[in-house]
Design an enzyme around this catalytic site. Sequence first.
Site, short mmCIF file in Angstrom:
data_model
loop_
_atom_site.label_atom_id
_atom_site.label_comp_id
_atom_site.label_asym_id
_atom_site.label_seq_id
_atom_site.Cartn_x
_atom_site.Cartn_y
_atom_site.Cartn_z
N ASP A 296 -7.14 17.74 -15.08
CA ASP A 296 -7.46 15.65 -16.00
C ASP A 296 -7.16 15.80 -16.73
OD1 ASP A 296 -8.76 13.53 -16.28
OD2 ASP A 296 -10.31 13.64 -14.82
N TYR B 6 -15.92 15.07 -16.05
CA TYR B 6 -16.39 13.67 -15.73
C TYR B 6 -17.60 13.23 -14.52
CZ TYR B 6 -17.10 8.26 -14.57
OH TYR B 6 -17.57 7.38 -14.25
N LYS C 245 -8.37 4.35 -18.94
CA LYS C 245 -8.81 5.19 -20.45
C LYS C 245 -7.58 4.96 -21.63
CE LYS C 245 -12.40 5.75 -18.21
NZ LYS C 245 -12.85 5.67 -17.74
N ARG D 61 1.03 -1.17 0.27
CA ARG D 61 0.40 -0.26 -0.42
C ARG D 61 0.91 1.33 0.61
NH1 ARG D 61 -2.24 2.38 3.99
NH2 ARG D 61 -2.62 0.74 5.73
N1 LCS Z 1 -11.20 11.45 -14.80
C1 LCS Z 1 -12.42 11.40 -16.46
C2 LCS Z 1 -12.38 12.15 -17.75
C3 LCS Z 1 -12.89 10.34 -16.77
O1 LCS Z 1 -13.83 10.25 -18.03
C4 LCS Z 1 -13.56 9.42 -15.79
C5 LCS Z 1 -14.46 8.18 -16.06
C6 LCS Z 1 -12.92 9.27 -14.73
C7 LCS Z 1 -11.90 10.28 -14.44
C8 LCS Z 1 -12.67 8.22 -13.47
O2 LCS Z 1 -11.69 6.96 -13.48
P1 LCS Z 1 -11.96 6.11 -13.52
O3 LCS Z 1 -12.28 5.61 -11.76
O4 LCS Z 1 -13.54 5.29 -14.22
O5 LCS Z 1 -10.81 5.10 -13.33
N2 LCS Z 1 -15.02 7.76 -17.42
C9 LCS Z 1 -15.63 7.21 -17.49
C10 LCS Z 1 -16.00 7.38 -18.43
O6 LCS Z 1 -16.25 7.95 -19.81
N3 LCS Z 1 -17.45 6.50 -19.06
O7 LCS Z 1 -17.69 5.42 -17.74
C11 LCS Z 1 -16.34 5.69 -17.10
#
Ligand code: LCS
Length: 393
Positions: free
Chosen positions: A183, A111, A208, A58
Site C-alpha cells: 500500500d 490503516y 489521498k 463497470r
Molecule cells: N490505505 C491507506 C494507507 C489509507 O490510509 C486508507 C484510508 C485506505 C487504504 C482506504 O482508502 P479509502 O477507502 O478511504 O479511499 N485512510 C484514511 C485515514 O487515515 N483517515 O481516513 C481514511
Amino acid sequence: MHNEDLGFNSLAVHAGKGDDAMLSAVSPIYQTSTFAFDDADHGSRCFSGEDKGYIYTRIGNPTIAELEEAVAKLEHGYGGVALSSGMAAVNTVYLTYLGQGKHLVAHNALYGPSRGIVESLYTRFGVTASFVDATDPANVEAAIRPETSLIYLETPANPTIGITDIAAVAAIAHKYGIPVCVDNTFCSPYLQNPLDLGADIVLHSMTKFINGHADIVAGMIVAKTKEHYNRLRPVMVNMGFNMDPHQAWLTRRGLKTLGIRIDRAQENAMKVAQFLEAHPKVSWVLYPGLSSHPQYELGRQQMRGPGAMISFELAGGLEAGKKMMNHVKLSLLAVSLGGIETLIQHPASMTHSKLSKEARLSGGITDGLIRLSVGIEDVDDIIADLEQALGYA
Ligand code: LCS
C-alpha cells in the site's frame, strides 16, 4: 509523444490519453454506463476480446482507462485497475489472493480497516493471518507457512510512519513463491515505486495524495505483470468495485499536480516536524525526514523524499493531545490525509478505533499518538496554529 522519454511531472499531466474521437478534448469525460455496438457481430467480438471496443462502464470506460494507464505508468507497472475506494482496492487484493485455508502475513500497523476486515470478515471464510512487525524482515520470514498466499505491507505505515524494507521482504517472499502487495498511499508514486523494489502489486487510496483535494474517494491497484493484472481485474469487475467516470475525471485532474503539491507539502512537513521535535510539550515525533526516525537511512534509500505525514505524542498523553486538537484553527480536525489542507486526527479514537486495544498497541499505535497530514498552506501559518493550540495542552 513517446511517454518513455518523459519525466514524472510530464507523465502526470499527459499520460493515458486514449486514441479516440475525443482526443482533441484536453480533459474529456465519458459519463456513460454503456456503449453502443456497430452491429451484433461487433458486440460479440467486444465480449470475446477480439475487438478492444468498450462494452459497459463497470467493465471499462475511456475516462477510467486514462487514469488507470497514467497511474500504471507512474508506478512502472503492467496495468492499473481503478476502484471506487482505497478499501475496494484492499479487498480486491485480499479476494484475489486469499481464500479457504490460505494465510496472510501483514505488517502490524496498517490503516485500521485494512487489518480489521481480515480479523472480522475474512476469518469467517477460513483465512488465517499473522500481523508482524515487518520493519524487521526476519519477522516476516518467521511467520511464513506453507499456506501463506499473500504478504501485505504499508510503508510508511498508517499511522506509525514505520518504514519496511520492500526489497528485503520481496526477496524473502519470492524464495517461497508468495506475491507481495504494498500500500503506497503515504508516498504516492512521486516518492516511491514499490514495483521497482520487487513488489508484485501496489495499491493506493487515491482519496489521498493522488487526488489531493478532499473531494472524492477512490482507489487504484497496479500490477507488475500481465498475470497478476489478469487475476485482479475480473475481481474488481465482478464484485462491482468499479470507479465512476466522474470520480475518475476528478482524480485524473488531481493527479496532474501531484508532484508540485508533494514538493510543497513535504517542504512544509520538514519544518513542522522540526518545530514539534523542539517543542517542550512534545515527547516524541516520527517523521522520515528527521534523523531521529528509527528507519531514517532506509527511508532515504527507498523513498525519494520524506513525505508529508507526521506522528507525535505529547508529554501529557491523550488528554493533552485532545486539548491541542480541540484548539486548532487553521488545521482541520479530520480524518483522511494527503490533501492540500493540513489535517490532524487521533488514530486510537478515530481511524483505528475499530481495532482492539491489543491490536493497536502491538502495532505501536499508542493512545496518545496524534497524526498530522501537512498541507500546502504557508508553513508559518501552520506552525503558528499548532503553537497556539499547544498552548492549551
Ligand atoms: N490505505 C491507506 C494507507 C489509507 O490510509 C486508507 C484510508 C485506505 C487504504 C482506504 O482508502 P479509502 O477507502 O478511504 O479511499 N485512510 C484514511 C485515514 O487515515 N483517515 O481516513 C481514511
